[in-house]
Enzyme design. Structure first.
Site, PDB file in Angstrom:
ATOM      1  N   LYS A   1       2.294  99.264  61.523  1.00 43.11           N
ATOM      2  CA  LYS A   1       2.551  97.893  61.066  1.00 43.11           C
ATOM      3  C   LYS A   1       3.095  97.954  59.641  1.00 43.11           C
ATOM      4  O   LYS A   1       2.344  98.145  58.685  1.00 43.11           O
ATOM      5  CB  LYS A   1       1.279  97.032  61.071  1.00 43.11           C
ATOM      6  CG  LYS A   1       1.624  95.559  60.921  1.00 43.11           C
ATOM      7  CD  LYS A   1       0.564  94.726  60.280  1.00 43.11           C
ATOM      8  CE  LYS A   1       0.645  94.667  58.790  1.00 43.11           C
ATOM      9  NZ  LYS A   1       1.870  94.064  58.234  1.00 43.11           N
TER      10      LYS A   1
ATOM     11  N   GLU B   1       5.186  92.816  56.337  1.00 49.97           N
ATOM     12  CA  GLU B   1       5.932  91.748  57.015  1.00 49.97           C
ATOM     13  C   GLU B   1       7.216  91.392  56.265  1.00 49.97           C
ATOM     14  O   GLU B   1       8.119  90.779  56.821  1.00 49.97           O
ATOM     15  CB  GLU B   1       5.056  90.501  57.211  1.00 49.97           C
ATOM     16  CG  GLU B   1       4.303  90.020  55.984  1.00 49.97           C
ATOM     17  CD  GLU B   1       2.960  90.725  55.770  1.00 49.97           C
ATOM     18  OE1 GLU B   1       2.906  91.973  55.863  1.00 49.97           O
ATOM     19  OE2 GLU B   1       1.975  90.037  55.482  1.00 49.97           O
TER      20      GLU B   1
ATOM     21  N   GLY C   1      -1.618 100.243  50.205  1.00 47.64           N
ATOM     22  CA  GLY C   1      -1.458  98.862  49.769  1.00 47.64           C
ATOM     23  C   GLY C   1      -2.428  98.544  48.645  1.00 47.64           C
ATOM     24  O   GLY C   1      -2.889  99.445  47.934  1.00 47.64           O
ATOM     25  N   GLY C   2      -2.753  97.285  48.511  1.00 48.33           N
ATOM     26  CA  GLY C   2      -3.562  96.830  47.390  1.00 48.33           C
ATOM     27  C   GLY C   2      -5.059  97.102  47.563  1.00 48.33           C
ATOM     28  O   GLY C   2      -5.548  97.301  48.683  1.00 48.33           O
TER      29      GLY C   2
ATOM     30  N   GLU D   1      -7.751  95.115  47.144  1.00 51.66           N
ATOM     31  CA  GLU D   1      -8.546  94.135  47.902  1.00 51.66           C
ATOM     32  C   GLU D   1      -8.362  94.341  49.408  1.00 51.66           C
ATOM     33  O   GLU D   1      -9.324  94.290  50.172  1.00 51.66           O
ATOM     34  CB  GLU D   1      -8.125  92.703  47.523  1.00 51.66           C
ATOM     35  CG  GLU D   1      -8.861  92.152  46.325  1.00 51.66           C
ATOM     36  CD  GLU D   1     -10.383  92.382  46.383  1.00 51.66           C
ATOM     37  OE1 GLU D   1     -10.980  92.177  47.445  1.00 51.66           O
ATOM     38  OE2 GLU D   1     -10.943  92.817  45.358  1.00 51.66           O
ATOM     39  N   THR D   2      -7.113  94.588  49.818  1.00 49.29           N
ATOM     40  CA  THR D   2      -6.867  94.831  51.248  1.00 49.29           C
ATOM     41  C   THR D   2      -7.587  96.106  51.671  1.00 49.29           C
ATOM     42  O   THR D   2      -8.155  96.171  52.764  1.00 49.29           O
ATOM     43  CB  THR D   2      -5.349  94.956  51.522  1.00 49.29           C
ATOM     44  OG1 THR D   2      -4.667  93.935  50.806  1.00 49.29           O
ATOM     45  CG2 THR D   2      -5.046  94.826  52.990  1.00 49.29           C
ATOM     46  N   GLY D   3      -7.566  97.104  50.814  1.00 49.78           N
ATOM     47  CA  GLY D   3      -8.256  98.362  51.125  1.00 49.78           C
ATOM     48  C   GLY D   3      -9.743  98.138  51.361  1.00 49.78           C
ATOM     49  O   GLY D   3     -10.336  98.703  52.286  1.00 49.78           O
TER      50      GLY D   3
ATOM     51  N   CYS E   1       3.196 102.157  42.643  1.00 49.24           N
ATOM     52  CA  CYS E   1       1.744 102.313  42.476  1.00 49.24           C
ATOM     53  C   CYS E   1       1.406 103.272  41.342  1.00 49.24           C
ATOM     54  O   CYS E   1       0.388 103.127  40.679  1.00 49.24           O
ATOM     55  CB  CYS E   1       1.124 102.798  43.774  1.00 49.24           C
ATOM     56  SG  CYS E   1       1.909 104.294  44.386  1.00 49.24           S
TER      57      CYS E   1
HETATM   58  P1  NAD Z   1      -1.004  94.608  50.514  1.00 43.63           P
HETATM   59  O1  NAD Z   1      -2.354  95.208  50.432  1.00 43.63           O
HETATM   60  O2  NAD Z   1      -0.871  93.145  50.317  1.00 43.63           O
HETATM   61  O3  NAD Z   1      -0.334  94.895  51.926  1.00 43.63           O
HETATM   62  C1  NAD Z   1      -0.151  96.208  52.423  1.00 43.63           C
HETATM   63  C2  NAD Z   1      -0.122  96.159  53.934  1.00 43.63           C
HETATM   64  O4  NAD Z   1      -1.413  95.751  54.402  1.00 43.63           O
HETATM   65  C3  NAD Z   1       0.883  95.157  54.512  1.00 43.63           C
HETATM   66  O5  NAD Z   1       1.458  95.714  55.669  1.00 43.63           O
HETATM   67  C4  NAD Z   1      -0.005  93.971  54.861  1.00 43.63           C
HETATM   68  O6  NAD Z   1       0.516  93.159  55.885  1.00 43.63           O
HETATM   69  C5  NAD Z   1      -1.271  94.675  55.319  1.00 43.63           C
HETATM   70  N1  NAD Z   1      -2.497  93.863  55.285  1.00 43.63           N
HETATM   71  C6  NAD Z   1      -2.767  92.788  54.495  1.00 43.63           C
HETATM   72  N2  NAD Z   1      -4.008  92.301  54.775  1.00 43.63           N
HETATM   73  C7  NAD Z   1      -4.528  93.071  55.753  1.00 43.63           C
HETATM   74  C8  NAD Z   1      -5.764  93.083  56.458  1.00 43.63           C
HETATM   75  N3  NAD Z   1      -6.721  92.191  56.220  1.00 43.63           N
HETATM   76  N4  NAD Z   1      -5.969  94.032  57.389  1.00 43.63           N
HETATM   77  C9  NAD Z   1      -5.031  94.967  57.640  1.00 43.63           C
HETATM   78  N5  NAD Z   1      -3.831  95.005  57.016  1.00 43.63           N
HETATM   79  C10 NAD Z   1      -3.575  94.072  56.077  1.00 43.63           C
HETATM   80  O7  NAD Z   1      -0.107  95.428  49.489  1.00 43.63           O
HETATM   81  P2  NAD Z   1       1.407  95.170  49.121  1.00 43.63           P
HETATM   82  O8  NAD Z   1       1.454  93.942  48.263  1.00 43.63           O
HETATM   83  O9  NAD Z   1       2.257  95.240  50.334  1.00 43.63           O
HETATM   84  O10 NAD Z   1       1.733  96.475  48.249  1.00 43.63           O
HETATM   85  C11 NAD Z   1       1.421  96.567  46.907  1.00 43.63           C
HETATM   86  C12 NAD Z   1       0.162  97.393  46.702  1.00 43.63           C
HETATM   87  O11 NAD Z   1       0.279  98.664  47.319  1.00 43.63           O
HETATM   88  C13 NAD Z   1      -0.090  97.688  45.252  1.00 43.63           C
HETATM   89  O12 NAD Z   1      -1.444  97.458  44.943  1.00 43.63           O
HETATM   90  C14 NAD Z   1       0.237  99.164  45.110  1.00 43.63           C
HETATM   91  O13 NAD Z   1      -0.424  99.784  44.054  1.00 43.63           O
HETATM   92  C15 NAD Z   1      -0.148  99.690  46.435  1.00 43.63           C
HETATM   93  N6  NAD Z   1       0.555 100.955  46.719  1.00 43.63           N
HETATM   94  C16 NAD Z   1      -0.126 102.135  46.637  1.00 43.63           C
HETATM   95  C17 NAD Z   1       0.535 103.343  46.867  1.00 43.63           C
HETATM   96  C18 NAD Z   1      -0.175 104.669  46.747  1.00 43.63           C
HETATM   97  O14 NAD Z   1       0.405 105.687  47.105  1.00 43.63           O
HETATM   98  N7  NAD Z   1      -1.392 104.720  46.266  1.00 43.63           N
HETATM   99  C19 NAD Z   1       1.880 103.322  47.215  1.00 43.63           C
HETATM  100  C20 NAD Z   1       2.540 102.108  47.300  1.00 43.63           C
HETATM  101  C21 NAD Z   1       1.856 100.917  47.064  1.00 43.63           C
END
Ligand code: NAD
Length: 497
Positions: free
Chosen positions: A173, A176, A226-227, A229-231, A282
């Protein structure tokens, strides 16, 4: 053209919904894709489960799996310009950056193709002549792969390549906002001969599609970038069925400059560290930690150069950086800067949306906040934009200066990357060992190689991508004990003698 891929078929969303993807450089619509939902996600998970349980991919010989990865690398090299264009349109990033991302992705596929074949099990000498004991690796099973928008295909490749090399099946996934290159990759995989059901693609929101994937009992591993909070949400969702998780989260990365550094190189790289890709990286060096005695020299120079960085869209050859991913994201960055100023940070440059032609896109200028301290929100929370905070340190002795710099650099819940600029080799080594960050650069910022692990300490994540650990994330380890001369255990007495 339908854009969800489930059980070997391209299809529309069960709901019939679609989504328009817009380019953040000028808000033009670049494509319309199918918008999946929970039903699609669950069907994709079941398809991946069947493909794993019934094969043939998990038991396909490793050289064949590796050959498929190599064909993807070859194909991407051939189609590089087209795929870079898809990425540039989705993200708004400049073509020159998108091309570099594609070259990195080629290297990632090649790395895992060769690593998969180099990996061998271990023979254990149990010290008993009748016992053969060995440790083997096997695929984990069904992987839920969830990726962000900043390096869409690169982050996907870091997961897809090792997942396939190890023999797993997956549901992908992508964000979006940036689905086009994920569609390209899944199409390429199927056309290059990946069996049906191994690679499934569901586009759609995280709150529905992503959440369904992370709680589905058929999924064995969730790999997420990703972010923070999502993690946290994903970690909680995965706990229900004790899934394995790999998390690559955010960073608030210190870039430390000592007075004994090569200042010309340090200042120039401090700009790249934070303003590359408009800070939507990131690992960006978003916290400048500078020795007090050179503060004015360094910061005045940054403030002179940052406003001159040229912003522009993907095909503007004079541009040096692009827009933010969306207007909504720009609102967040703007609010972050306003809160910083309210907390006492000194706005030295930037902080205002550009007008003119750039008002057509989600642009935000390179921004420098001076006079920051570790207790400020702008220092502790990710802006994920072109915003640099400046903190200073000092110490009367060599050791005191290093202690002061480390205290600031490690004062964060994150631990993704950090850099130190100094010409004192001993100091460089001491600092590198004391920084609690997963990647440390000495007299450099940003480069990485696929053969070296990538990932975060503390709340920057769990596990590592790339390197050899990046393959092991997708493998189970099994110990096989073979008694070649079976005999009674003789532990319990036998009433019949
Ligand atoms: P995000 O957490 O908003 O979204 C990332 C993905 O998670 C998207 O596909 C989103 O649809 C999905 N998602 C959102 N809510 C979810 C849920 N409840 N359950 C499952 N999946 C869900 O992050 P973003 O805004 O797309 O990306 C920016 C963030 O990513 C920043 O915090 C950045 O630091 C981080 N990032 C980290 C790395 C790394 O290697 N550590 C690399 C790139 C980006």
């Amino acid at each position: 053209m339908t854009t969800l891929h489930i059980a070997g078929e391209w299809r529309a969303a069960a709901s019939g919904e679609t989504r328009e993807i817009t380019c953040p450089a000028d808000r033009s619509v670049v494509v319309t894709v199918d918008e999946g939902g929970v039903a699609d996600a669950l069907e994709a998970v079941r398809a991946a489960r069947r493909a794993f349980d019934e094969g043939p991919w998990p038991s396909t010989p490793t050289p064949e799996r590796a050959a498929l990865l190599t064909r993807i690398a070859d194909r991407l090299e051939r189609e590089l310009e087209d795929v870079a264009r898809l990425e540039a349109l989705d993200t708004g990033k400049r073509m020159v950056e998108a091309r570099l991302d594609m070259q990195d992705i080629v290297a990632v596929f090649r790395h895992f193709a060769s690593l998969a074949q180099a990996e061998a099990g271990r023979v254990i000498d149990a010290g008993m002549p009748d016992i053969s004991s060995r440790v083997v690796t096997e695929p984990v099973g069904v992987c839920a792969l969830i990726t962000p928008w900043n390096f869409p295909l690169l982050q996907t490749a870091w997961k897809v390549a090792p997942a396939l090399a190890a023999g797993n099946t997956f549901v992908l996934k992508p964000s979006e906002l940036t689905p086009q290159t994920a569609i390209w990759l899944v199409r390429a995989l199927t056309e290059e001969g990946l069996p049906a059901g191994v690679a499934n693609l569901v586009l759609g929101p995280g709150a529905t599609v992503g959440a369904a994937m992370t709680s589905a009992p058929e999924v064995d591993l969730v790999s997420f970038t990703g972010g923070l909070e999502t993690g946290r949400t994903i970690m909680a969702a995965a706990a229900g069925t004790v899934k394995k998780i790999a998390l690559e989260l955010g960073g608030k990365n210190p870039n430390i400059i000592f007075a004994d550094a090569d200042l010309d190189a340090a200042i120039d790289n401090a700009l790249t560290a934070i303003f590359l890709d408009s800070g939507q990286v990131c690992s960006a060096g978003s916290r400048l930690v500078v020795e007090e005695s050179i503060h004015d020299q360094v910061v005045d120079e940054l403030v002179r150069r940052a406003p001159a960085i040229r912003m522009g869209g993907p095909f503007d050859e004079s541009a040096e950086t692009g827009p933010l991913i969306s207007d909504g994201h720009r609102d967040k960055v703007e609010a972050h800067v306003a809160a910083a100023v309210a907390e006492g940070a000194v706005l030295r440059c930037g902080g205002e949306r550009p007008g003119g032609a750039l008002s057509k896109g989600s642009y935000y200028p390179p921004t420098i906040l001076d006079g920051c301290t570790s207790d400020m929100t702008c220092v502790q929370e990710e802006s994920f934009g072109p915003v640099l905070t400046v903190e200073t340190f000092s110490g009367e002795t060599r050791d005191a200066a290093e202690d002061a710099a480390i205290a600031i650099a490690n004062d964060t819940i994150y631990g993704l990357t950090g850099a130190v600029w100094t010409q004192d080799a001993g100091r460089a080594e001491r600092m590198a060992r004391r920084l609690r960050h997963g990647t440390v650069w000495i007299n450099d910022f940003h480069p990485y190689v696929p053969a070296a692990e990538w990932g975060g300490m503390k709340q920057s994540g769990i596990g590592r991508e790339l390197g050899t650990a990046g393959l092991h994330e997708y493998q189970e380890t099994k110990h096989i004990w073979h008694n070649t001369r079976p005999a009674r255990a003789g532990w319990f007495h036998d009433p019949q003698g």
